[in-house]
Design a protein around this motif. Structure first.
Motif, PDB file in Angstrom:
ATOM      1  N   GLU A 199     -16.155  16.445 -54.125  1.00  0.00           N
ATOM      2  CA  GLU A 199     -15.520  16.932 -53.967  1.00  0.00           C
ATOM      3  C   GLU A 199     -15.615  17.662 -55.275  1.00  0.00           C
ATOM      4  OE1 GLU A 199     -11.799  15.936 -51.115  1.00  0.00           O
ATOM      5  OE2 GLU A 199     -11.775  15.708 -53.043  1.00  0.00           O
ATOM      6  N   LEU A 200     -15.918  17.035 -56.442  1.00  0.00           N
ATOM      7  CA  LEU A 200     -16.243  17.967 -57.568  1.00  0.00           C
ATOM      8  C   LEU A 200     -17.885  18.635 -57.248  1.00  0.00           C
ATOM      9  CD1 LEU A 200     -15.554  18.241 -60.520  1.00  0.00           C
ATOM     10  CD2 LEU A 200     -16.814  15.983 -61.044  1.00  0.00           C
ATOM     11  N   ALA A 201     -18.679  17.797 -56.764  1.00  0.00           N
ATOM     12  CA  ALA A 201     -19.613  18.623 -56.421  1.00  0.00           C
ATOM     13  C   ALA A 201     -19.469  19.667 -55.137  1.00  0.00           C
ATOM     14  CB  ALA A 201     -20.785  17.245 -55.560  1.00  0.00           C
ATOM     15  N   GLN A 202     -18.771  19.499 -54.705  1.00  0.00           N
ATOM     16  CA  GLN A 202     -18.542  20.469 -53.613  1.00  0.00           C
ATOM     17  C   GLN A 202     -18.781  21.765 -54.184  1.00  0.00           C
ATOM     18  OE1 GLN A 202     -16.457  19.143 -50.345  1.00  0.00           O
ATOM     19  NE2 GLN A 202     -16.088  21.224 -49.464  1.00  0.00           N
ATOM     20  N   MET A 203     -16.813  21.747 -55.330  1.00  0.00           N
ATOM     21  CA  MET A 203     -16.237  22.928 -56.023  1.00  0.00           C
ATOM     22  C   MET A 203     -17.391  23.115 -56.531  1.00  0.00           C
ATOM     23  SD  MET A 203     -12.531  21.434 -56.673  1.00  0.00           S
ATOM     24  CE  MET A 203     -13.404  20.016 -56.976  1.00  0.00           C
ATOM     25  N   ILE A 204     -18.315  22.299 -57.563  1.00  0.00           N
ATOM     26  CA  ILE A 204     -18.963  22.877 -58.257  1.00  0.00           C
ATOM     27  C   ILE A 204     -20.408  23.860 -58.079  1.00  0.00           C
ATOM     28  CG2 ILE A 204     -21.231  22.650 -60.465  1.00  0.00           C
ATOM     29  CD1 ILE A 204     -19.538  20.637 -61.043  1.00  0.00           C
ATOM     30  N   GLY A 205     -20.890  23.265 -56.056  1.00  0.00           N
ATOM     31  CA  GLY A 205     -21.709  24.054 -55.181  1.00  0.00           C
ATOM     32  C   GLY A 205     -21.365  24.870 -55.016  1.00  0.00           C
ATOM     33  N   GLU A 206     -19.749  25.488 -54.739  1.00  0.00           N
ATOM     34  CA  GLU A 206     -19.318  26.501 -54.158  1.00  0.00           C
ATOM     35  C   GLU A 206     -19.535  27.700 -55.211  1.00  0.00           C
ATOM     36  OE1 GLU A 206     -19.069  27.123 -51.081  1.00  0.00           O
ATOM     37  OE2 GLU A 206     -18.254  25.563 -49.850  1.00  0.00           O
TER      38      GLU A 206
END
Length: 477
Positions: free
Chosen positions: A363-370
């Motif tokens: 989810e951290l990767a998803q937030m940064i990716g977004e």
């Protein structure tokens, strides 16, 4: 809460006991004063009658004998003033101020036979007096120096017994108040614990039905509500999983059919129409992905706090994550899209600064990716910077760009689902990216802050409140 309630009840109990004790003690003092006054006034009247007889007959021997007998028996002094002489029995000074005043008032036919209310402490005596004589002439006065020590001793004993009884009553009432308070508040405390458990984990154990009937009914209703809510959460989880499974397959099959159909189209106009259908199909896929991501993010807040997830797209476990590594991976993954959009994306040096975050890695990767994709999409040709830094004990991941940015009013609406800025109407998107990031940030113990970048552009930061660890430094590239 129990201590506060017990404190209030203790004050009320003590006040009640003191009030009752005061009434009892006042009554006891008044009763002993009245008894003593009746006894001493009767003796005073008898001595006054003997003094009248002596004054009338001119013989004081009987009077003096009775006065001495009384003083010897009760230890109280008597003073009889007649026109020709003054008789004294007991140890008393007739020139004492209160004796002299009493004799003066009695000589004026002003009798004073009232005793002041008794108190349990003190050593002073009290004086009562009356005149004697005929209806037209005062022949003299009698003064009695009343010794109230015996009455005071009785009053002290009553005070002690009343105090002991009041203390025992207060202890019993306080113990009863403690039991009643526990009986009433224990179900409330259990309800509070159940509410916190429900808030943190999305489920609650059965609340025991105890206490008054109203609280038992409340506990029963809460248990039913928590059970229903748990079923709703599970139903939502199942709906997300079913939607993901049943919609992706038909959309994938439809996309395959459109691709096959395009191979059969020979006319340019028909091909253009087919391209439009394919573009709308891709938009449907994008919206579906965003809706599912948002549903998963919102569902996270209702499941176990940072616990195992059973929904597609969620991580299996939460661990201590190195944010520098995750940020570096996402920057590297976003580089091709940044180059295609003409953006300059400055990479983060993949050195381990010794930082750790307790959050969900995926989810951290998803937030940064977004956030990176948002900057690339809405700020083409801009310089994009990824930053990892520590400020006031907080770990901050920041994505800034030099694009057109958003106005103050637009920044306030940026995390609203399906909201899009007017200037971005022609840019392909769903309007849910920032909403997803905000939800995921909340459930991972962080907050999303959007602000203007100087001199222009957008600054998006994820702030994790964590104590600084060893070797924490600021990395910016």
């Amino acid at each position: 809460m129990k201590l506060r309630v017990l404190g209030v009840l203790s004050v009320l109990v003590v006040a009640l006991v003191l009030l009752v004790s005061n009434v009892i003690l006042s009554s006891a003092g008044s009763e002993l004063t009245a008894q003593l006054q009746i006894s001493r006034v009767a003796s005073l009247n008898r001595i006054a009658q003997l003094a009248y007889d002596a004054a009338s007959e001119g013989e004081t021997a009987v009077l003096k004998r009775d006065m001495d007998t009384y003083s010897g028996l009760y230890g109280e002094a008597l003073v009889v003033r007649m026109q020709t002489q003054t008789l004294i029995s007991g140890s008393v000074d007739p020139q004492r101020a209160d004796i002299r005043d009493a004799l003066a008032r009695a000589s004026l036919n002003l009798s004073d036979t009232t005793l002041r209310p008794l108190t349990p402490f003190g050593t002073e005596t009290q004086v009562i007096s009356r005149s004697f004589g005929s209806a037209s002439q005062v022949l003299g006065a009698v003064v009695m120096d009343v010794n109230v020590d015996a009455a005071r001793e009785k009053l002290r004993l009553r005070w002690l017994s009343t105090g002991a009884a009041a203390t025992m009553l207060a202890i019993v009432l306080l113990l009863a108040a403690g039991r009643v308070t526990g009986w009433v508040l224990r179900p409330v405390q259990r309800l509070g614990m159940a509410v916190r458990e429900l808030k943190e984990t999305g489920r609650s154990t059965k609340v025991p039905e105890a206490g008054p009937p109203e609280l038992r009914e409340l506990s029963r209703s809460f248990t039913e509500m928590a059970t229903t809510l748990g079923e709703l959460i599970e139903s939502q989880r199942q709906l997300i999983a079913d939607t993901s499974h049943h919609l992706r397959n038909p959309i994938g099959a439809l996309r395959l059919r459109v691709d096959l159909l395009q191979l059969e189209l020979k006319d340019a106009k028909a091909r253009a129409a087919g391209d439009g259908v394919l573009a709308e199909l891709e938009r449907v896929e994008e919206i579906l992905d965003s809706v599912l991501k948002l549903a998963v993010a919102e569902h996270r807040a209702l499941e176990d706090s940072l616990g195992t997830k059973n929904v597609e797209g969620a991580a299996a476990v939460d661990t201590h994550v190195d944010p520098a590594v995750v940020l570096g991976e996402e920057v590297e993954r976003a580089q091709p899209a940044a180059l295609a959009a003409g953006c300059i994306l400055r990479p983060v040096t993949p050195e381990d600064p010794g930082l750790e975050l307790k959050c969900n890695r995926i989810e951290l990767a998803q937030m940064i990716g977004e956030l990176l994709n948002n900057a690339i999409k809405y700020a083409p040709g801009a310089a994009i910077t990824a930053t990892l830094r520590i400020a006031a004990g907080n770990t901050i991941i920041e994505i800034t760009d030099t694009g057109p940015g958003l106005s103050t009013a637009q920044l306030a609406n940026a995390t609203t689902r399906f909201w899009r800025a007017e200037q971005h109407a022609t840019v392909r998107g769903t309007g849910m990216g920032m909403t997803i990031v905000e939800k995921l940030a909340t459930v991972n113990g962080a907050r999303l802050n959007l602000s203007a970048n100087q001199p222009h552009g957008l600054r998006a930061s994820l702030t994790f409140v964590t104590p600084p660890g060893p070797g924490e430094t600021e990395h910016r590239s």
